[in-house]
Design a protein around this motif. Sequence first.
Motif: not given
Ligand code: M6R
Length: 369
Positions: A105, A109, A245
Amino acid sequence: EKCGYASFMLKEIAEQPKAVADTLLGRIDGSGTLSLDEVRIPPGVLREVDKVVVVACGTAFHAGLIAKYAIEHWTRIPCEVELASEFRYRDPILDQQTLVVAISQSGETMDTLMALRHAREQGARVLAICNTNGSTIPRESDAVLYTHAGPEVAVASTKAFLTQLVACYLVALYLGQVRGTKYGDEIGDVVRDLSGISGAVERVLGTMDPVRELARSLAHKNTVLFLGRHVGHPVALEGALKLKELAYMHAEGFAAGELKHGPIALIEEDLPVVVVVPSPRGRSVLHDKIVSNIQEIRARGARTIVIAEEGDEAVVPYADHLVRIPATPTLLQPLVATVPLQVFACELATARGNEVDQPRNLAKSVTVE
Ligand code: M6R
């Protein structure tokens, strides 16, 4: 900016029909042909791909687990899905015929970024599925397919997840189209089904009052289990992650077929168990098996919360709570089945007095390894 919603999370859950529609927009033409012009890997290279590896973290990893079913079904290319944080440490086998799909997203990351750097060093092509224009992951990839969810502010990912699923389906269909697989005939049908999905998500959102009420009634519980089969298994994992979470509760997702290999020992009187039921049409074997699983846990005292298609009557006798979702082709069901789980977690967390947009100990993007 919350536009009258009590939290960004509620706003983002409500925005999902639009996010899904926007991610499809302009990518499918009237004749059902897909055009993904941000995929700048030449069709000739895509035709040579002999393995797809999806890397991602958290919720994006769950989207990847679902992508595997779609990619393998529509393209017949073997697909592995790996937690980005584990990927490069096991010396994965990669070469120029490997397509790595990095889902993120934020696009920032660190674990996912390091995984894609490792993949490119080995000669693999990397396609990013990302929601943030110009972020690091797409900049370092060979190609990018943007999800058009709009900014996601709440730490818990909701609308980004649904659009990641849409993007994964598009990638799978595109690969199928480019390679002319024998499942090519299905593509037009799937494209039509996808076009109707935004409306289906909207319908689910309109029926969530009983789910909210149920969530409030379970606010004092310590544990909730989630079960699914096939693409319903990653949906169960995602439902459990949301509850961890947001509500800080012990929540676990299992493949329903694994129950008798251990987890069934956890079932006790009045334990809430959410079960994601596959469509009774199509893969009816799976459906029948999960109905037996529901019977088994209920016989041991579980309080069953059953998420099942409209018209699925077989589950009715075993459901303490029944949540209906619109009938959807099996592979696309996660787009509708996840929504009640998001609403459930958000409401339960609120009832426990938690701050849903900013859960303790978590950051929206995790830029350290
Ligand atoms: O930004 P990203 O999609 O790479 O993030 C990955 C995870 O950190 C993210 O999906 C996390 O698990 C969320 N807090 C889930 O709700």
